[in-house]
Design a protein around this motif. Structure first.
Motif, PDB file in Angstrom:
ATOM      1  N   LEU A 167       0.844  -1.194   0.000  1.00 25.41           N
ATOM      2  CA  LEU A 167       0.000   0.000   0.000  1.00 25.41           C
ATOM      3  C   LEU A 167       0.880   1.244   0.000  1.00 25.41           C
ATOM      4  O   LEU A 167       1.874   1.304   0.726  1.00 25.41           O
ATOM      5  N   LYS A 215      -4.265   4.589   4.606  1.00 21.46           N
ATOM      6  CA  LYS A 215      -3.576   3.335   4.296  1.00 21.46           C
ATOM      7  C   LYS A 215      -3.701   2.308   5.417  1.00 21.46           C
ATOM      8  O   LYS A 215      -4.047   1.155   5.177  1.00 21.46           O
ATOM      9  N   ASP A 227       1.997  -2.274   4.832  1.00 25.49           N
ATOM     10  CA  ASP A 227       1.578  -0.891   5.085  1.00 25.49           C
ATOM     11  C   ASP A 227       2.827  -0.015   5.060  1.00 25.49           C
ATOM     12  O   ASP A 227       3.823  -0.353   5.697  1.00 25.49           O
TER      13      ASP A 227
END
Lengths: 291, 515
Positions: B107, B115, B194
């Motif tokens: 992401l 996010k 992430d």
């Protein structure tokens, strides 16, 4: 990102290069530049109209002159409101509101640091009890800034009660300034907006609120106005904070927000560092926009 | 929200002007295109995309396509809608799975795009499909982002790999790499990485993102973008395309009241598909993206497609044909009236259907007042009648009416008003069947009157009832137009921009079963 040909300043450089005379293309480019900077169709039209009138009246022929006029015009519009923060109450309670992810917590961290540099005793209240780890995020910022923090006593505590305890604590311990963080909420969520009204009401039982700052993300488009209107209605916003101005977005929509709502921009965030927060100066802002 | 309402109104007005004309002049088209341009700009679609878009619409609108058309306004709306959907990516794309698990999803996006929250939503979504995702915490920048991911992972019931505490400590590239190894070792079939939020102009951070990408070679790189974003969407999308070369886009915060023109800009500029839309703060508020519905949202032309879909499903074609035949032969009975109404109800809440109609935005309040139970009451009344009474309402004398009222728990007045409404409807049906233009409230004159629909109905009246339009949407419209309630009928008429007045709506409600 080597080339930032789309940037506002560059567009203007193209528009305003040299002593060329004003032509139809100039106006087209100008319109494009304003629209690209998120001024929105309405403000763009009104700015252009004003400029066309002025050009006609003053018989301006040079593009350079037009550029100066545009800068002045934007500056005038921005300077129509007073950007000073009113923090004379003791404690001065500041409520920070906004939609999700605009940088409320970060702004509070930076603001606390700024106030600490004036030797003020600052207390922050973590009334964002909704988002995961928001309290911890604020605590880290408070520690960096050297401010004290009031945390919720349990998971998912009512934000209004955290706000109440924060102000109560500030009064008993003689803090100068209280910053209350709130959870991000989209302005279309009626229930969450009502919750904000409640936070406000509850704080006011203890002490008048000095400032309610609405944090707006510079990348936001025309929805910024809707945000401002809703937050004014529910939280009684007194000033704007424009964040993420270190990016490529120019935040032209704030001009429309200022004009429609009469709210001054009071602070500007320009990065993730603790010192990246400044006051708002219309002249500098207009300069950055027009280049 | 004033601006939005005004715009939608202005656009509707422009379309209204077009509607009254048989042919489009260049000036008409220019005027409409100008309004569309403005509407798109208000919706935060990027200027370049708007320019290209309006040029294309103008070209098509001035082409033969429209001049030959029966209803120019309808055609223009259709062109606009088609073009919007085209840019938005036509069909939806699904998530790309790796041939050899784990499938790695990275992401990336600006600060505050959502996010970390999205990582949790994605994890939950995958878990619900029987996968075992592992969340890897590579946002070591923002204070306590790692903690936040931990909480989110717990909520989603997913595993998390977070060896570094964050807050500026640790190397995200190394963490990402170790995360993949961890997933392989523990047999997770999905890895969600992430990363920290970064600005497109921050060269150093963009390089870090590129390094993460190189290190883990993800199957999907999702660019997470806030749907509130304005003109900057283009610059940011370009920067991320160059920096991390994302493979798909996720739009977040779509539960707000913004138009989300950014979706259009990003598609137009990068050509990358939008895979998901995130529509709330709960972990379950996450869904695959529908380009067609987004198109309607951007221009506020109503969720016509959803409406058509629903109407098609609910409307039994065989039934519609029978009704058409009955109308033609003047045997439209209360039974048919009842069936029509039940079908409409099957189409879902009428309130919801009306809410989806374009131009209905300002009538929300009245919709709120509209009581759906009225229809149930009407049903009760008809069901309390004998077969004879339903076939031939003329036999309904005073004592029969009293019996029906008692049987259905209503009053004689209500029974009377129902019979009256039915007679009106029957009369209207007959007019249609004879090829006339019915006075259906809210529709104004029928679109393409004298041509398209009415012509077909004329054929049916002559006993060729089985002949129906080949276009399913039109077919549904025809059928609905014939129904006594006229509910969905006006919907399709509205596609061409008729704007029902408040009085019309009141009349419409009355027909549906109000007092």
């Amino acid at each position: 990102m080597a080339e930032r040909s789309w940037s506002f300043a560059n567009v203007f450089r193209n528009v305003f290069g040299g002593a060329e005379p004003i032509s139809d293309d100039t106006w087209d480019d100008l319109e494009a530049a304003l629209l690209t900077a998120d001024f929105g169709p309405e403000t763009t039209e009104s700015l252009l109209e004003e400029l066309r009138d002025a050009v006609e009246r003053l018989r301006v022929t040079e593009v350079k002159e037009l550029r100066r006029m545009l800068r002045d015009s934007i500056e005038d519009r921005l300077a129509a409101f007073d950007p000073t923060l009113k923090l004379s109450d003791r404690p001065a309670v500041i409520l920070v509101v906004g939609v999700n992810g605009v940088g409320k917590t970060t702004t509070i961290g930076k603001f606390a640091n700024y106030l600490r540099s004036f030797d003020k005793r600052v207390l922050v209240g973590a009334a964002d009890t909704f988002r995961a780890a928001a309290v911890e995020q604020l605590a880290t910022w408070a520690e960096r800034a050297g401010a004290s923090i009031v945390k919720p006593q349990q998971q998912g505590q009512d934000p209004a009660s955290v706000a109440f305890q924060t102000v109560e604590h500030a009064k008993s311990e003689d803090y100068d300034i209280v910053l209350v963080d709130t959870a991000g909420r989209l302005q279309s969520k009626g229930g969450l907006m009502d919750e904000l009204s409640k936070v406000r009401r509850v704080i006011e039982k203890q002490s008048p609120i000095a400032e309610v700052l609405l944090v707006l993300d510079a990348t936001t488009g025309q929805n910024g106005l809707a945000q401002a209107e809703a937050f004014i209605e529910h939280a009684g916003v007194t000033g704007l904070v424009l964040t993420k101005l270190d990016g490529s977005a120019k935040g032209g929509f704030v001009l429309a927000v200022q004009q429609k709502t009469g709210l001054p921009i009071k602070l500007i965030g320009q990065g993730e560092g603790i010192g990246d927060l400044t006051g708002f100066t219309p002249h500098v802002f207009a300069q950055q926009l027009v280049g | 929200m004033a601006t939005f309402g005004n715009l939608s109104q202005r656009l509707t007005d422009t379309f209204k002007n077009l509607r009254s004309k048989g042919k489009l002049s260049a000036a008409d088209v220019d005027g409409t295109v100008r309004e569309i341009r403005r509407a798109l700009l208000e919706a935060d679609v990027s200027l370049d995309v708007v320019k290209a878009f309006t040029a294309k619409v103008r070209e098509r609108a001035l082409g033969d396509e429209v001049n030959r058309a029966l209803n120019p306004a309808q055609q223009v709306v259709q062109i606009v809608n088609e073009e919007l959907i085209e840019i938005l990516g036509g069909d939806q794309r699904r998530l790309q799975f790796a041939k050899q698990p784990p499938t790695v999803i990275m992401l990336a996006g600006l600060q505050g795009a959502g996010k970390t929250t999205l990582a949790g939503k994605l994890a939950l979504w995958l878990r619900e499909q029987g996968h075992t995702p592992l969340l890897v915490a590579c946002d070591l920048q923002r204070p306590n982002a790692v903690t936040q991911l931990g909480v989110v992972a717990e909520q989603a019931g997913a595993a998390i790999f977070a060896p570094e505490p964050g807050n500026g400590v640790g190397d995200p590239v190394k963490v990402a790499k170790r995360g993949i190894a961890e997933a392989k070792a523990k047999q997770h079939d999905f890895v969600i990485v992430d990363t920290a939020g970064r600005l497109g102009v921050d060269a150093e951070m963009m390089k870090q993102a590129a390094d993460i990408r190189k290190a883990i070679d993800p199957d999907e790189v999702l660019f997470v973008i806030d749907s509130l974003i304005g003109q900057d969407a283009v610059a940011t999308a370009k920067a991320f395309q160059e920096g991390v070369d994302f493979t798909g886009v996720v739009l977040t915060k779509l539960d707000g009241d913004q138009r989300g023109g950014a979706a259009l800009s990003i598609r137009g500029v990068t050509g990358k598909p939008i895979l998901f839309a995130s529509t709330g703060e709960g972990l379950g508020d996450f869904e695959p993206f529908h380009p067609d519905r987004m198109a309607s949202r951007i221009l506020d032309l109503g969720d016509i497609l959803t409406l058509i879909e629903q109407a098609q499903q609910a409307f039994d074609e065989e039934e519609a044909r029978k009704v058409a035949e009955k109308i033609a032969s003047d045997r439209f009975t209360l039974d048919d009236f009842l069936k029509q109404m039940q079908q409409l109800r099957g189409a879902g809440s009428i309130k919801k259907m009306m809410g989806m109609l374009p131009g209905m935005g300002k009538m929300k309040e009245q919709l709120e007042n509209f009581d759906e139970r009225e229809i149930i009451r009407t049903e009760a009344i008809i069901q309390s009648m004998t077969k004879l009474e339903r076939e031939n309402p003329k036999v309904l004398n005073g004592s029969r009416r009293l019996r029906i009222a008692k049987g259905s728990g209503t009053t004689v007045t209500e029974v009377n008003s129902l019979v009256q409404r039915f007679e009106q409807a029957a009369k209207m049906m007959k007019t249609v069947a004879k090829g006339g233009v019915p006075q259906i409230p809210g529709m104004g004159p029928m679109p393409g009157a004298g041509g398209g629909y009415a012509g077909k109905k004329k054929q049916q009246a002559k006993g060729k009832g089985a002949k129906r339009s080949g276009n399913p949407a039109k077919r549904a419209a025809e059928a609905a137009g014939k129904s006594a309630t006229g509910g969905s009928g006006s919907g399709f008429g509205l596609g061409s921009a008729a704007q029902p007045s408040e009085a019309d709506l009141a009349k419409f409600q009355q027909m549906l079963g109000g007092r």
